[in-house]
Write an enzyme that holds these catalytic residues in place. Structure first.
Site, PDB file in Angstrom:
ATOM      1  N   LEU A 113      80.066  44.740  16.295  1.00 20.02           N
ATOM      2  CA  LEU A 113      79.816  45.835  17.249  1.00 20.02           C
ATOM      3  C   LEU A 113      80.053  47.184  16.608  1.00 20.02           C
ATOM      4  CD1 LEU A 113      81.670  44.541  20.441  1.00 20.02           C
ATOM      5  CD2 LEU A 113      79.209  44.822  20.184  1.00 20.02           C
TER       6      LEU A 113
ATOM      7  N   GLY B 259      85.905  50.476  12.826  1.00 20.04           N
ATOM      8  CA  GLY B 259      86.860  51.526  13.152  1.00 20.04           C
ATOM      9  C   GLY B 259      87.893  51.637  12.056  1.00 20.04           C
TER      10      GLY B 259
ATOM     11  N   ASP C 241      94.492  60.283  20.398  1.00 21.96           N
ATOM     12  CA  ASP C 241      93.121  60.314  19.880  1.00 21.96           C
ATOM     13  C   ASP C 241      92.123  60.221  21.031  1.00 21.96           C
ATOM     14  OD1 ASP C 241      91.201  60.591  18.001  1.00 21.96           O
ATOM     15  OD2 ASP C 241      91.368  58.574  17.158  1.00 21.96           O
TER      16      ASP C 241
END
Ligand SMILES: *[C@@H]1O[C@H](CO)[C@@H](O)[C@H](O)[C@H]1NC(C)=O
Ligand SMILES: *[C@@H]1O[C@H](CO)[C@@H](O)[C@H](O)[C@H]1NC(C)=O
Ligand SMILES: *[C@@H]1O[C@H](CO)[C@@H](O)[C@H](O)[C@H]1NC(C)=O
Ligand SMILES: *[C@@H]1O[C@H](CO)[C@@H](O)[C@H](O)[C@H]1NC(C)=O
Ligand SMILES: *[C@@H]1O[C@H](CO)[C@@H](O)[C@H](O)[C@H]1NC(C)=O
Ligand SMILES: *[C@@H]1O[C@H](CO)[C@@H](O)[C@H](O)[C@H]1NC(C)=O
Ligand SMILES: *[C@@H]1O[C@H](CO)[C@@H](O)[C@H](O)[C@H]1NC(C)=O
Ligand SMILES: *[C@@H]1O[C@H](CO)[C@@H](O)[C@H](O)[C@H]1NC(C)=O
Ligand SMILES: *[C@@H]1O[C@H](CO)[C@@H](O)[C@H](O)[C@H]1NC(C)=O
Length: 887
Positions: free
Chosen positions: A542, A545, A660
């Site tokens: 997907l 990160g 974040d």
């Protein structure tokens, strides 16, 4: 500086399953077919008779459930006037030796209700009955003396309600006279008896969501095993009348009025719902439970000086599940942070900052919270204390608390498979105690509730209430439509239940209940992860990160999950990884992406999350082929994300700073519900002695709090800054940082702030939104975003204020969209609810205005939609909404 620890993990739910109206299976009269229909058996009698609730009771002398019943059919010697009906009380089956009724039932959970009316049956004296009852393996009653129990409870009859999970096809109910004890002659001639047996199948309404344990420390999740049995101890319709079994949509629960259990004379105020509030049915409780409530009263000063307290005697040496039912039912309580309070159980904080609107999602919406408390072993019955008190830590509008319903269940002692407690002590002989003087409901007199301390406060409260002319609004008894049960509560969903998987990994769950599973998280084997991702097939990738790759997977029950596989080269150590699992597994919120489980086999660091079908918020804003989100959708997404962040900042046991916040960390599920993700790398925030957390700068450029750069200090307000950038991003549909643009436009925060100050922000918004945003809504939204990105953190609102303002903006938008609702003054009848605002006189550092006066105000009928938004903060809005009431 220390804020009360709170873990909202506890439980919230608006579980609205279709009412499980039992369906008869044994249509053809097959005597051995399992039954999913309720069973009403009157014992010691033959033939069918109806009770006062028009339920048909089959005599056990002629029933297929007791084909060769032994024992004596006996008639009661006396009919107490408090009996609700002669059926099933006036006949009993008397057993002088063991007897087992065998009920063929469908496997699953069911209420089992046993009816006992302790009077003499022929030559069998009431006080001589001592016996045990077991349901399959579970001990329900032991050396039970219904006569003593009835005297102690001041009821003429006893209904014991249990909830048992039958895993086989049969519920075997054994009545066993207790053997005569050698030490005393009291069991000479002992016998067992029962008047009625009722079995009502139910779904599992106990084990989800996971309750938290109230033990004085940080609340810990306390998963309930789905196989456990429970005994209902109290079921109170707080502030309302008794609700009898036939008013409970097929489950036949009765709900008692709570006032006999209130401590002292401080009763607060009970009230019913406003006429224009609709409450949807949920299986958790009848609508009438939610339609009435008790609050502390109209006077803030009095409320601050007392606890609204109930005292509930319980058996020692057991663990109890307490379920609090809430619903805000009167205007003007429609908003977050209007009413915020503590829930104390046994003098420990079970919940701080209980805000019904936050939990339920709005006025008229129902919610409940579950807690578990251990009552230590002792020779005497113990009083369970339940108390409410305003929580001022978030500076709520009103200093008040509310409760609509309360249930207390005893949880089975797992080691002994036992639910039986000792017989209660007999009350001291009292001249007024006439066993035949019954009131409706069978309660004769409540002698045990202490009424000493708190009496003075209560008396004042009553006086004050009286002098304001506020009075009990009686519950208007209405026939509630039983078919309004389809309500899918949109705002909150049940928490996922991990207790099954937790017990699957903790194979030795046979110990006592005090060995708590340390988290709610499932442990996956590496093989399971490989199977779920097709061995990390590239096709299921997907994204990538900082932490590693993210794969789409499917676990065995078909649930789609996102699987994050830690990069072995990542700086994160195993210890940190484990800490995170520990922390994340405790964070459950509708607007946070849930951690489902993890895998640490073979030095892997793999996290398994909910899969979010619609991806990130950014993918729907710009540089995308996705169709644009409407303005209202965007507002709702912002509100959801704000809720998630608000929860991180205030709702968890430690304040958590996300660090974040950005549009790629706000994910959208298949129903477009916003969920904040990636808080795994967050740091817990200021706790006791520190007001900030110093760390190396982390976060994403374009979103970073300038103060964080200057001082290397991280506070919750850093998240507020980043969230302000998100708000501008949503409004303008451009990225936080666009290096290719002219210098003054590179940073969205700077550019939008500049335009806002010049009053030309409207020129840089997403062109697809032009003309779609209600002007007042736009002003409110822009103003909120502007405040969030204030240079100094002290000038930024808290996440709670941001949330409030966004919800207000949404209302302004909706009231414009639906301009018919703008008509003013529709109702001339004023709500009798009088509310008081009292605010702290210390200067506030946030945007909430403070006043030093205590004003008693009452609502006008002015619609909130007509209030101008410009420059308004919650308090100002409310002072505009209210006109001082002469006193
Ligand atoms: C009754 O039900 C049982 C189990 O469901 C079944 O085995 C039996 O054949 C049924 N008997 C009749 C007469 O339907
Ligand atoms: C009781 O139930 C019967 C049918 O079971 C019905 O005919 C009757 O009207 C009901 N009575 C009341 C008072 O509800
Ligand atoms: C009757 O039941 C009790 C409890 O279940 C058991 O202890 C006792 O042995 C039984 N007595 C007989 C005669 O089966
Ligand atoms: C019960 O007590 C009576 C006398 O009080 C005695 O006659 C009888 O035998 C006793 N029965 C049993 C079962 O012990
Ligand atoms: C009953 O217990 C079994 C075994 O623990 C469990 O699998 C099942 O889900 C439970 N059923 C309900 C309705 O709680
Ligand atoms: C709670 O505190 C009160 C006094 O404030 C005390 O009387 C009571 O016993 C306490 N209850 C428990 C369960 O500790
Ligand atoms: C309310 O109850 C809590 C917990 O027992 C206690 O700490 C507090 O002092 C009580 N407050 C009042 C005003 O009685
Ligand atoms: C009640 O249910 C209906 C239909 O499911 C829904 O449209 C409505 O919003 C619900 N109302 C509340 C207050 O939850
Ligand atoms: C509902 O009625 C109350 C008064 O009973 C009023 O204050 C409130 O504005 C009304 N709300 C709506 C949405 O009609």
């Amino acid at each position: 500086m220390m804020r009360p620890a709170l873990l909202v993990l506890a439980t919230l739910q608006c579980l609205t399953l279709p009412a499980l109206l039992p369906v008869a299976v044994a249509a053809g009269g097959n005597a051995t077919a399992a039954s999913a229909a309720p069973i009403f058996l009157r014992c010691g009698a033959s033939g069918v008779q109806s009770d006062s609730n028009n339920r048909s009771w089959d005599g056990d002398g002629s029933s297929r459930f007791a084909p060769s019943v032994k024992g004596v059919e006996a008639a009661a010697s006396y009919q107490d006037p408090s009996l609700p009906s002669p059926v099933p009380y006036m006949a009993a089956r008397v057993f002088t030796s063991n007897y087992t009724y065998s009920f063929p039932v469908s496997a699953g959970r069911m209420f089992l209700r046993l009816y006992f009316y302790p009077v003499a049956y022929g030559s069998y004296a009431a006080s001589a009955a001592y016996f045990g009852v077991t349901a399959n393996d579970l001990i329900l009653l032991d050396k039970f003396n219904s006569s003593q129990t009835a005297l102690a409870s001041t009821f003429a009859y006893i209904v014991r309600e249990f909830s048992v999970n039958v895993t086989s096809g049969s519920l075997d109910l054994t009545f066993a006279p207790s053997p005569p004890s050698s030490s005393s002659g009291q069991n000479n001639g002992t016998y067992a008896f029962v008047n009625g047996i009722e079995i009502v199948p139910t779904p599992d309404i106990f084990t989800t969501p996971t309750p938290s344990l109230v033990d004085g420390g940080d609340p810990n999740p306390f998963p309930l095993d789905p196989s456990w049995g429970f005994q209902m101890m109290y079921r109170l319709n707080v502030g309302g009348n008794m609700i009898s079994p036939q008013d409970d949509s097929g489950f036949f629960r009765s709900w008692e009025n709570d006032s006999p259990y209130i401590y002292g004379a401080a009763f607060g105020v009970n009230f019913g719902k406003d006429d224009n509030v609709t409450i949807n049915y949920t299986i958790m409780a009848p609508v009438d439970v939610y339609a009435t409530a008790r609050s502390m009263g109209p006077n803030a000063q009095i409320n601050l000086n007392y606890n609204l307290t109930w005292i509930l005697p319980v058996d020692p040496g057991f663990t109890y599940l307490l379920r609090f039912h809430f619903c805000e039912i009167q205007y003007p309580i429609t908003k977050v942070n209007q009413r915020s309070f503590f829930i104390y159980i046994n003098n420990q904080t079970a919940q701080a900052q209980m805000d019904v609107i936050v939990w339920s999602g709005g006025i008229g919406r129902t919610t409940y919270t579950d807690y578990v408390v251990v009552v230590p072993a002792s020779s005497d019955q113990q009083d369970m204390w339940v108390a409410l008190h305003p929580d001022l830590s978030s500076k709520p509008e009103y200093f008040d608390a509310i409760l609509n319903g309360l249930e207390v269940f005893k949880i089975q002692d797992n080691a002994r498979k036992n639910l039986a407690g000792p017989n209660p002590p007999l009350p001291p002989p009292s001249p007024g105690l006439n066993p035949s003087a019954g009131r409706s409901g069978g309660r004769k007199q409540k002698a045990t509730v202490p009424a000493i301390i708190g009496g003075a406060v209560g008396a004042i409260a009553v006086l004050v209430i009286a002098s304001f002319g506020v009075f009990i609004i009686c519950r208007r008894k209405k026939k509630v439509a039983k078919d309004s049960d389809k309500s899918e509560d949109e705002r909150w969903t049940p928490l996922p239940d991990f207790s099954k998987s937790a017990s699957a990994t903790n194979t030795n769950t046979t110990g006592s209940q005090s060995t708590l599973p340390s988290n709610l998280c499932r442990h996956f084997s590496f093989a399971e992860i490989q199977a779920a991702t097709n061995n990390f097939d590239k096709a299921s990738l997907l994204g990538r990160g900082g932490f590693g790759n993210v794969f789409l997977g499917e676990i065995e029950d078909g649930t789609k999950v996102a699987i994050k596989r830690g990069n072995p080269l990542s700086e994160q150590g195993v210890h940190e990884f484990q800490n995170e699992i520990e922390m994340l597994s405790k964070l459950r919120h509708r607007h946070l992406v849930s951690l489902i489980g993890y895998c640490e086999d073979k030095n892997e660091m793999i996290l398994v999350y909910d899969y979010m079908a619609h991806g990130t918020l950014r993918e729907h804003l710009y540089n995308t082929k996705n169709s644009p989100l409407s303005w209202k959708q965007r507002l709702e997404i912002c509100i959801g994300a704000a809720r998630g962040l608000h929860y991180l900042h205030t709702g968890a046991s430690q304040n958590i700073i996300h660090r974040d916040v950005k549009t790629t960390n706000i994910l959208l599920d298949e129903k477009w519900v916003a969920k904040v993700s990636d808080f795994g790398l967050s740091k817990t925030g200021p706790n006791v002695d520190d007001t900030h957390v110093s760390t190396v700068v982390k976060g994403s450029f374009g979103y970073l709090d300038p103060e964080y750069f200057r001082r290397q200090q991280l506070t919750e307000k850093s998240d507020v800054y980043s969230f302000g950038v998100v708000l501008f991003e949503v409004l303008c549909a451009r990225s936080a940082l666009s290096p290719t643009l002219p210098k003054e436009q590179v940073s969205l925060a700077d550019w939008a702030l500049h335009c806002q100050k010049k009053g030309v922000l409207g020129e840089i918004i997403d062109p697809r939104l032009q003309g779609k945003i209600a002007p007042q809504c736009f002003v409110k939204f822009a103003e909120t975003a502007e405040k969030c990105v204030a240079d100094h953190s002290i000038d930024r609102p808290s996440m709670g204020d941001v949330l409030w303002n966004l919800e207000f903006a949404l209302q302004l938008q909706e009231s414009t969209d639906d301009s018919s609702s703008l008509t003013e003054g529709t109702s001339s009848g004023m709500s009798p609810l009088v509310l008081t605002r009292l605010q702290s006189d210390e200067p506030s550092t946030d945007t909430t205005t403070t006043t030093t006066t205590t004003t008693t105000t009452s609502m006008t009928d002015r619609s909130i939609a007509t209030v101008e938004s410009d420059g308004l903060t919650p308090s100002i809005i409310f002072s505009q909404l209210m006109t001082p009431d002469g006193r």
